[in-house]
Scaffold this motif. Sequence first.
Motif, PDB file in Angstrom:
ATOM      1  N   THR A 271       0.849  -1.190   0.000  1.00 17.57           N
ATOM      2  CA  THR A 271       0.000   0.000   0.000  1.00 17.57           C
ATOM      3  C   THR A 271       0.882   1.238   0.000  1.00 17.57           C
ATOM      4  OG1 THR A 271      -1.727  -1.159   1.234  1.00 17.57           O
ATOM      5  CG2 THR A 271      -1.827   1.244   1.209  1.00 17.57           C
TER       6      THR A 271
ATOM      7  N   GLU B 175      -1.271  -1.164  -4.168  1.00 18.43           N
ATOM      8  CA  GLU B 175      -2.539  -0.541  -3.795  1.00 18.43           C
ATOM      9  C   GLU B 175      -2.231   0.921  -3.489  1.00 18.43           C
ATOM     10  OE1 GLU B 175      -5.482  -2.102  -3.797  1.00 18.43           O
ATOM     11  OE2 GLU B 175      -4.507  -3.957  -4.473  1.00 18.43           O
TER      12      GLU B 175
ATOM     13  N   LEU C 224      -0.037   2.331   5.802  1.00 17.02           N
ATOM     14  CA  LEU C 224       0.729   2.358   4.561  1.00 17.02           C
ATOM     15  C   LEU C 224       1.984   1.514   4.693  1.00 17.02           C
ATOM     16  CD1 LEU C 224       0.727   6.235   3.889  1.00 17.02           C
ATOM     17  CD2 LEU C 224      -0.816   4.546   2.849  1.00 17.02           C
TER      18      LEU C 224
END
Length: 383
Positions: free
Chosen positions: A198, A221, A256
Amino acid sequence: MSQPSRSASTPASARPSPADSTDVFDHGVEHEQVVFAQDPASGLRAIIAVHSTALGPALGGTRFYPYASTADALRDVLALSRGMTYKAAVAGLDLGGGKAVIIGDPTADKSEALLRAYGRFVESLAGRYYTACDVGTYSPDMDLIGRETGYVTGRTAAVGGAGDSSVLTAYGVFCGMRAAAEHAWGDADPAAVLDGRTVGVAGVGKVGRHLVGHLTQAGAEVVVTDVAQGALDRVREEYPRVRVVGSTDELVATELDVYAPCALGGALTDEVVATLSARVVCGAANNQLAHDGVDKLVEEAGIVYAPDFVVNAGGLIQVDDEREGAHGFDFERARARTAGIYDTTRAVLERAASDDVPSAVAADRLAEQRIRDVGRLRGIWLG
């Protein structure tokens, strides 16, 4: 022969920040030349800062921005131009560091007369400074500036230029991000190291939007934010799977793996470092460290930081190819050179580990070593 400033051989931890000064003679700020340019007829108010020409002519973009004061503009151009010296040095280019700012709102104040007046000021420096695009300026602007001076790069392809330098800036950041991710997670296949990760991108304008494209192709992502609704709308249209959040604060608080600051500088504050869950920070924004001590906080937090001036050098490589190319700009040649940012980032992170210093310090040391070694040789040849 101009010699590198003493700041080029002073450790980052001991070097005063240009952001602390509004006088280039204060606090050890040792730029070779700072020029204030004004043309009342067109409304031009600009500052050109040449930090160092130890390795070659200074090259750096022109930022068109509505600074609150001349002091703010000066602080920005001093910091940005110094960063360009280090960026060119660590990228292995025969260039020095320079930058320019035009004070004003580019959506309201930009005109042909203003840009051409600015071009005449660039011309007056006789090749000590080459300009290019930056925040608020674009390749068509460089074409207009180029009608008054030959010391301009990043022009449109229609006049033989390299075009928008954000294309290879984004590619270089992506290459650096793969190297940083490999360093963080130890994946054997660098081509797949971002697959499933991410990545949060703060700022999806010129560079950030292209970076999003590379990341989605790599299987990441992607979560994004931007203060400009138009930029978000464009990313949504091009990459429907991208998730949008309402602010940088919200993005920083998101879970993240990688955080990519791609807007303006000062993104890594004490508060951001304390909040981040990301294991890697790698983005296109210049001067990401809010103050000198932040690099140590990043290291203590276990975050792998890819120094901004190392990974965002792709645009500089692109416009330098336009400047140097004997037969014109060659995109594939410039892209191949930009791919080397992967190896440079690895070298910086390995140097940081071996020297037991933050990666920002390791990057400074590599740049300073080249400035000393090559700058000395250049002085011998040029007398």
